[in-house]
Design a protein around this motif. Sequence first.
Motif, mmCIF file in Angstrom:
data_model
loop_
_atom_site.group_PDB
_atom_site.id
_atom_site.type_symbol
_atom_site.label_atom_id
_atom_site.label_comp_id
_atom_site.label_asym_id
_atom_site.label_seq_id
_atom_site.Cartn_x
_atom_site.Cartn_y
_atom_site.Cartn_z
ATOM 1 N N GLU A 130 0.830 -1.202 0.000
ATOM 2 C CA GLU A 130 0.000 0.000 0.000
ATOM 3 C C GLU A 130 0.872 1.263 0.000
ATOM 4 O OE1 GLU A 130 -3.808 1.647 2.526
ATOM 5 O OE2 GLU A 130 -2.110 0.838 3.649
ATOM 6 N N ILE A 131 1.940 1.221 0.795
ATOM 7 C CA ILE A 131 2.853 2.369 0.869
ATOM 8 C C ILE A 131 3.542 2.589 -0.472
ATOM 9 C CG2 ILE A 131 5.017 3.182 1.905
ATOM 10 C CD1 ILE A 131 4.081 1.787 4.514
ATOM 11 N N PHE A 132 4.046 1.518 -1.080
ATOM 12 C CA PHE A 132 4.758 1.649 -2.351
ATOM 13 C C PHE A 132 3.810 2.103 -3.468
ATOM 14 C CE2 PHE A 132 7.753 -1.885 -0.702
ATOM 15 C CZ PHE A 132 8.467 -0.949 0.025
ATOM 16 N N GLU A 133 2.560 1.640 -3.422
ATOM 17 C CA GLU A 133 1.599 2.060 -4.433
ATOM 18 C C GLU A 133 1.289 3.547 -4.306
ATOM 19 O OE1 GLU A 133 -2.960 1.048 -5.990
ATOM 20 O OE2 GLU A 133 -2.045 -0.145 -4.386
ATOM 21 N N TYR A 134 1.197 4.041 -3.074
ATOM 22 C CA TYR A 134 0.905 5.464 -2.833
ATOM 23 C C TYR A 134 2.068 6.354 -3.267
ATOM 24 C CZ TYR A 134 0.316 9.839 -0.238
ATOM 25 O OH TYR A 134 0.225 11.161 0.106
ATOM 26 N N VAL A 135 3.271 5.964 -2.899
ATOM 27 C CA VAL A 135 4.441 6.804 -3.188
ATOM 28 C C VAL A 135 4.906 6.608 -4.626
ATOM 29 C CG1 VAL A 135 6.859 7.261 -2.596
ATOM 30 C CG2 VAL A 135 5.178 6.856 -0.780
#
Length: 333
Positions: free
Chosen positions: A135-140
């Motif tokens: 989720e973090i990598f998709e957002y950033v």
Amino acid sequence: MSEKKIGIIFGMESTFPPALVQRINDMKVPGVTAEFVKVGGVKMAVPSGYRVIIDRISHDIPFYRAYLKNAALSGTLVINNPFWWSADDKFFNYSLATKLGVAIPPTVVLPHNQHPPGTTDQSMRNLIFPLNWDEIFEYVGFPAFLKPYAGGGWKNVYKVHSADEFFHFYNQTGDQCMTLQRGVEFQEYFRCYVVGQEQVHVMQYDPRVPHHERYVKNPPPVGKALYDRVVKDALTLCRALGYDLNTVEFAVENGIPYAIDFMNPAPDADVNSVGPANFEWIVDAVAELAVKKAVSDESSVQELRWAAFLNGPQAKAAVAPKKKTVRKKKTAE
């Protein structure tokens, strides 16, 4: 007329502090003199003897930070406010900038990779574990920059292109608190001196080359719309944060200037890195600001009012500094 002393407190710098002292004294303003600060044991609640102190080093020396807070309590105007500087961090700045309408790349603050000293896993009971890294990598997104949430000077900054690269460097960050921010694939990059929340000096900059070559010599012209937005956003940030001396960095992607770094309250001002023209500009601007404050009736006890900038034009007008004549810009070296 009472004496209005201006002091400069600094560390390893060898060009900016003496040039600033000389420039202020050469102005020959009645009752105003400048010198290097000398300090020993600091007695509580005793005035420093300075009307203004320009701080270039307390971010590295807690003793100096304590001295400057005590000085401010007793009436000294400190550039920059040591109370706010002590509390500030870059992740908060990114969030505030977003609220103010300044473009910021997607950014996440991350838990410490290792427990801070004196803590255990029992200290982290509120932390989701394992984190939802996807989720973090998709957002950033990638590429991204892993960097300290309150660091500076390009220390412990890593460019990562994948999850594997991220974990390789994240596992080396120890107990530092880090942020992960989308990397801007910039076509242009600017570093701006902002002085007195009124004057902006835009310098073309290239963070990809060695430090001494980063300030671009003979830069190409900048479009008016982009230039005006960079100036506007730089002022918006420094007025909201209350910094009288700062640098604001913008990476421009597809015509949008993204504010990348704007917590630099003791910015590089060495003639050997910024070049003679930029050096002359910053020496003049800071000298004029320090003298202006020295002869003013300004109080050192001021409320931090960044919240007012979130409450609409009327509140902004109440806290924004009055417009002054803008100094003539000099061409960057």
